[in-house]
Design an enzyme around this catalytic site. Structure first.
Site, short mmCIF file in Angstrom:
data_model
loop_
_atom_site.label_atom_id
_atom_site.label_comp_id
_atom_site.label_asym_id
_atom_site.label_seq_id
_atom_site.Cartn_x
_atom_site.Cartn_y
_atom_site.Cartn_z
N LYS A 64 -9.97 9.51 -22.84
CA LYS A 64 -10.85 8.75 -21.96
C LYS A 64 -11.86 9.60 -21.20
O LYS A 64 -12.90 9.10 -20.77
CB LYS A 64 -10.01 7.91 -20.99
N ASP B 200 -10.75 -0.80 -17.71
CA ASP B 200 -9.49 -0.67 -16.98
C ASP B 200 -9.71 -0.96 -15.51
O ASP B 200 -8.84 -1.51 -14.83
CB ASP B 200 -8.92 0.75 -17.13
N GLY C 268 0.53 9.43 -11.18
CA GLY C 268 -0.29 10.02 -12.22
C GLY C 268 -1.72 10.26 -11.77
O GLY C 268 -2.17 9.68 -10.77
N GLY D 66 -4.30 10.81 -14.46
CA GLY D 66 -5.12 10.75 -15.68
C GLY D 66 -6.19 9.69 -15.63
O GLY D 66 -6.55 9.17 -14.56
N GLY D 67 -6.70 9.32 -16.82
CA GLY D 67 -7.81 8.38 -16.90
C GLY D 67 -7.50 7.02 -16.31
O GLY D 67 -8.34 6.43 -15.62
#
Length: 231
Positions: free
Chosen positions: A68, A104, A126, A128-129
């Site tokens: 991503k 998202d 988390g 991340g993306g």
């Protein structure tokens, strides 16, 4: 579904492809009478995959973990939410001009808005993306946001109340909070009920970007298990 030389193709690219998007999209394409086809692909080489998709005139490209952020090196334009999160999960090929979006952010914002009056603190697991999309969506909704990563993972046991949003691939975390009615746990894992719902909600936005048509969101959510089972 009749496939011809004029059929518009959309794909997803992942390190390990799944069937969720392929099943949902092709079902709705068929119901809407659209001459579209969706296929998921596994790839270890995102650059060449994007290059090939562009050369073949692929209309839409869904991007999943772990690509991503890397995909931003291969696009021409970025939407505001992509610039803010440095992550994209949707590429629209507009005449070989690749435009990046992050749907998202659309799906997570819907879930966060549903909980905003119930909790005053958000814990995001988390970085991340997907986590970046949640962080972006939380702006203006939650004033208290804490990011939990491997470095401070042990602080999970200190959470007494609030909304916990799992953006990691770690499974079964909901069990840690199952006996605490002061905590709402949302899991992005597509194998969970909340993960499936978010997958449908973000797909709805992708569908509109790819086709210019409205997605059958309510229908898909109500019949999701039957659709996934091919009934």
């Amino acid at each position: 579904m009749k496939i011809t030389k004029d059929t518009t193709v959309c794909i997803s690219l992942a390190k390990n492809a799944g069937n969720f998007g392929t099943t949902i999209y092709n079902h709705v394409f068929d119901l809407c009478g659209l001459d579209f086809l969706y296929k998921s692909f596994s790839t270890e080489d995102l650059h060449d995959a994007i290059k090939g998709a562009t050369a073949l005139g692929i209309r839409g490209i869904s991007i999943t973990m772990p690509y991503k952020t890397e995909v931003l090196s291969y696009v021409d334009e970025c939407s505001p939410e992509v610039l803010a999160t440095n992550a994209a999960n949707t590429i629209v090929n507009d005449g070989s001009n690749l435009i990046a979006y992050n749907t998202d952010a659309d799906s997570t914002r819907i879930l966060l808005l549903e909980q905003k009056d119930k909790f005053d603190q958000l814990f995001i697991l988390g970085k991340g993306g997907f986590s970046k999309a949640v962080q972006y969506s939380a702006r203006g909704i939650f004033s208290k946001v804490k990011i939990i990563t491997r470095k401070n993972w042990d602080t999970l046991q200190d959470i007494e109340s609030g909304l916990v949003f799992n953006c990691t691939p770690v499974e079964g975390l909901g069990q840690l909070f199952s006996e605490n009615n002061k905590i709402c746990f949302i899991d992005a894992d597509v194998k969970t009920s909340t993960g499936k719902r978010m997958a449908v909600l973000q797909a709805a936005r992708q569908f509109e970007l790819y086709t210019g048509k409205k997605f059958l969101t309510d229908y898909v959510l109500e019949n999701l298990e039957n659709i996934l089972e091919g009934k």
